[in-house]
Design a protein around this motif. Structure first.
Motif, short mmCIF file in Angstrom:
data_model
loop_
_atom_site.label_atom_id
_atom_site.label_comp_id
_atom_site.label_asym_id
_atom_site.label_seq_id
_atom_site.Cartn_x
_atom_site.Cartn_y
_atom_site.Cartn_z
N TYR A 185 0.84 -1.19 0.00
CA TYR A 185 0.00 0.00 0.00
C TYR A 185 0.88 1.24 0.00
O TYR A 185 1.61 1.49 0.94
CB TYR A 185 -0.90 -0.02 1.25
N ILE A 186 0.81 1.97 -1.09
CA ILE A 186 1.58 3.21 -1.17
C ILE A 186 0.71 4.31 -0.59
O ILE A 186 -0.29 4.74 -1.18
CB ILE A 186 1.96 3.53 -2.63
N ASN A 187 1.08 4.72 0.58
CA ASN A 187 0.24 5.65 1.32
C ASN A 187 0.57 7.08 0.96
O ASN A 187 1.41 7.73 1.57
CB ASN A 187 0.47 5.41 2.82
N THR A 188 -0.13 7.57 -0.07
CA THR A 188 0.18 8.92 -0.53
C THR A 188 -0.36 9.97 0.43
O THR A 188 -0.12 11.16 0.27
CB THR A 188 -0.40 9.17 -1.93
N LYS A 189 -1.09 9.51 1.43
CA LYS A 189 -1.60 10.46 2.44
C LYS A 189 -0.66 10.54 3.65
O LYS A 189 -0.99 11.12 4.68
CB LYS A 189 -2.99 10.00 2.91
N HIS A 190 0.45 9.87 3.55
CA HIS A 190 1.41 9.94 4.65
C HIS A 190 1.77 11.40 4.89
O HIS A 190 2.06 12.12 3.93
CB HIS A 190 2.66 9.13 4.27
N PRO A 191 1.73 11.85 6.15
CA PRO A 191 1.91 13.29 6.40
C PRO A 191 3.20 13.83 5.80
O PRO A 191 3.20 14.91 5.21
CB PRO A 191 1.92 13.39 7.92
N ALA A 205 2.72 14.18 2.00
CA ALA A 205 1.86 15.30 1.64
C ALA A 205 2.66 16.60 1.66
O ALA A 205 2.58 17.42 0.75
CB ALA A 205 0.67 15.36 2.59
N ASP A 206 3.48 16.76 2.68
CA ASP A 206 4.32 17.95 2.77
C ASP A 206 5.19 18.07 1.54
O ASP A 206 5.32 19.13 0.94
CB ASP A 206 5.24 17.87 4.01
N ALA A 207 5.77 16.95 1.21
CA ALA A 207 6.67 16.96 0.06
C ALA A 207 5.94 17.41 -1.20
O ALA A 207 6.46 18.20 -1.99
CB ALA A 207 7.26 15.57 -0.14
N CYS A 208 4.70 16.93 -1.37
CA CYS A 208 3.94 17.31 -2.55
C CYS A 208 3.69 18.81 -2.59
O CYS A 208 3.80 19.44 -3.63
CB CYS A 208 2.58 16.59 -2.56
#
Ligand code: GDP
Ligand code: MG
Length: 653
Positions: free
Chosen positions: A506-512, A515-518
């Protein structure tokens, strides 16, 4: 000198134990002018007729007379090699089949035994003539004679030719010098007692014997004066002044004796008769000095001197015995006690091993290795240095190039051109990168496993030395631990594999952090591009790849690539941190701690069985033998120590 026999015999036992002769009794050397009675004095000390005596020059070669004490029991034993110097000294190995109490042996006649002392004397004469001729010639080459008897102490006596002035017969011109040199050679040995023999019917003040003795013993510490022929003094004279030390004082004493005259010798007067007559003579002529003169007193005095010598040597001997005893004690301790209660011993050894194993991991072991990292410390090193560094060196974008990325993006969008960067391509690519963490993680497990294996060796080498006594138990323990470790290996590998698999699941793109990086991404997109260009410049190899895109990228493509790279990198770092943290934890839990916790029960379960007891606790034969030897030696040393104490108490005063 028979009083010394028990002491020397006891000491002999000590020597045999300690394996050295620290106490070498001084050899007794007679010096004096020709016919002063040297041979007679020696002979009366030995108490046997065996030396050629007479007027004129009789002793023409040095005679080294070794007295060897033998007990009745020794005589029954088989012969050793008499020519072996060691045997000469400690000689208790005797020839087979001897019925006589006493016998002699010459070095030059090898193994021939002489039980008749007249024959011995004859052989001395023959041997003297053989080398020195029959016309008064002398030779410095000694004759070696050994007398074995239960009535002697191990002692060496040396009879020497007498000092002379005028050459006679075949004697060379410098006979005086030659004999002097010969005498000096023997008496300069500091471990010799000089019997300076002077005949009473000569002037003691001109005594050549005392003169030469002084040259090598100026302090008179090992010179004893012997006055012979007291019976031959001129009528009206006596030796009072001489014997009282008023003419020449001699520190160790001046002892007058009466030996057998030539007539006595011719008449074969016995030693016993001679002693009795000597005593009667002294009583009559020197009643006040009678008990401080005579052959018996001479023997007692020599006894005392030898005793003093022995006493001086005792402290060193004692020290040596103590040192040896301590050495053997620690050796014995190392060997451990013989096993009484096998079951308890087995349990104890197993427990001890398990404890040491755990302690080595915990770092609380008794024997801490100083030359290299070991046990827990090494595991720590593997986690943080080896594994940590390897992970950090994994490039988040390693193995990816722009073309791969573009291809992935295009494949993900399918037939329609996409508006946004497709997430699928990111997932695809980031998973590919994450997979690269698995290999170093599994390697980490392997390294820790190896170290756990090494700890077994460490424990048996350093910590539980007792184990070495029981090679079978040792091997069995190694086997159990090894198999326990081996069983834990797949479980741990599986877990580590899963840790990576979980990340892939599971690639957790909601990892805090992600998200910052995005969010930050857009701000430094320009910088990203520069980085990428820099990285791609040298990679000419990318053109060889099968996807044939060699054209310049469009602005859109460039931006897409940068976005993807940025995302991959950011997400990869999050995962790498996780793995770096969780792999050591997994290894600890599934391998290290598990082994630590179950080791004891595993060992007990597999080895603590009534059926195995005897087999496992079989000592190596070598060990049983060595323990016995050490124990024997230890006992012998204790006895030696006791003997010395006894000698010190009883025999010296
Ligand atoms: P060496 O040359 O010094 O060895 O003397 P010996 O021992 O051969 O003795 C020389 C001679 O002196 C021998 O005939 C002995 O019998 C004799 N002799 C030695 N000591 C005495 C003694 O105390 N009294 C008497 N009367 N004769 C002695
Ligand atoms: Mg002589």
């Amino acid at each position: 000198m028979e009083a010394l026999i028990p002491v020397i015999n006891k000491l002999q036992d000590v020597f045999n134990t300690v394996g050295a002769d620290i106490i070498q009794l001084p050899q007794i050397v007679v010096v004096g002018t020709q016919s002063s009675g040297k041979s007679s004095v020696l002979e009366s000390l030995v108490g046997r007729d065996l030396l050629p005596r007479g007027t004129g020059i009789v002793t023409r070669r040095p005679l080294i007379l070794q007295l060897v004490h033998v007990s009745a029991e020794d005589r029954r034993k088989t012969a050793g090699d008499e020519n072996d110097p060691a045997t000469w000294k400690h000689s208790r190995h005797l020839s087979k089949g001897i019925d006589a109490e006493e016998w002699g042996k010459f070095l030059h006649t090898k193994n021939k035994l002489y039980t008749d002392f007249d024959e011995i004397r004859q052989e001395i004469e023959n041997e003297t003539e053989r080398i020195s001729g029959n016309n008064k010639g002398i030779s410095p080459e000694p004759i070696h004679l050994k007398i074995f008897s239960p009535n002697v102490v191990n002692l060496t006596l040396v009879d020497l030719p007498g000092m002379t002035k005028v050459p006679v017969g075949d004697q060379p011109k410098d006979i005086e010098l030659q004999i002097r040199d010969l005498i000096l050679r023997f008496i300069s040995n500091p471990n010799s007692i000089i019997l300076a023999v002077t005949a009473a019917n000569t002037d003691m003040a001109t005594s050549e014997a005392l003169k030469i003795a002084r040259e090598v013993d100026p302090d008179g510490r090992r010179t004893l004066a012997v006055i012979t022929k007291l019976d031959l003094m001129d009528a009206g004279t006596d030796a009072m002044d001489v014997l009282m030390g008023r003419v020449i004082p001699v520190k160790l004493g001046i002892i007058g004796v009466v030996n057998r005259s030539q007539l006595d010798i011719n008449n074969k007067k016995s030693v016993a008769d001679s002693n009795r007559d000597e005593y009667a003579f002294l009583q009559k002529k020197y009643p006040s000095l009678a008990n401080r003169n005579g052959t018996k007193y001479l023997a007692r005095t020599l006894n005392r001197l030898l005793m003093h010598h022995i006493r001086d040597c005792l402290p060193e001997l004692k020290t040596r015995i103590n040192v040896l005893a301590a050495q053997y004690q620690s050796l014995l301790n190392g060997y451990g006690e013989p096993v009484d209660d096998k079951s308890a011993t087995l349990l104890q050894l197993i427990t001890k091993f398990a404890t040491e194993y755990c302690n080595t991991i915990e770092g609380t072991a008794k024997y801490i290795e100083t030359s290299e990292l070991c046990g827990g410390a090494r595991i720590c090193y593997i986690f943080h240095e080896t594994f940590g560094r390897t992970l950090e060196s994994v490039d988040p974008l390693g193995g990816l190039n722009t073309i791969d990325i573009l291809t992935a993006i295009r494949n993900a969008t399918g037939p329609r051109p996409a508006l946004f960067v497709p997430e699928v391509s990111f997932e695809l690519l980031v998973k590919r990168q994450i997979k690269r963490l698995e290999e170093p993680s599994l390697r980490c497990v392997e390294l820790v496993h190896e170290e756990m294996q090494r700890i077994i060796q460490h424990c048996s080498n350093y910590s539980t030395q007792e184990l070495l006594r029981f090679p079978k138990l040792h091997d069995a323990i190694v086997e159990v631990v090894t198999s326990l470790l081996r069983r834990r290996l797949p479980v741990t590998n599986e877990m580590v594999h899963n840790l990576v698999a979980i990340e892939l699941a599971y690639i957790n793109t909601k990892h805090p952090d992600f998200a910052d990086a995005c969010g930050l991404m857009n701000n430094n997109i320009e910088e990203q591009r520069r980085n990428r260009l820099a990285r791609e410049m040298p990679s000419a190899g990318s053109r060889d790849k099968p996807v044939p895109i060699t054209r310049k990228l469009s602005a859109r493509e460039q931006r897409d690539c940068e976005v993807i790279e940025r995302l991959i990198k950011s997400y990869f770092l999050i995962v790498r941190k996780n793995i770096q943290d969780s792999v050591p934890k997994a290894v600890m839990h599934f391998l290290v701690n598990h082994v630590k916790d179950t080791l004891q029960s595993e060992l007990v379960g597999q080895l603590y069985k009534a059926l195995l007891l005897d087999d496992l606790l079989t000592e190596s034969e070598d060990m049983a033998q060595r323990r016995k030897e050490a124990a024997d030696m230890q006992q012998a040393l204790q006895r030696a120590s006791q003997i010395i104490a006894e000698i010190r108490e009883t025999h010296l005063w």
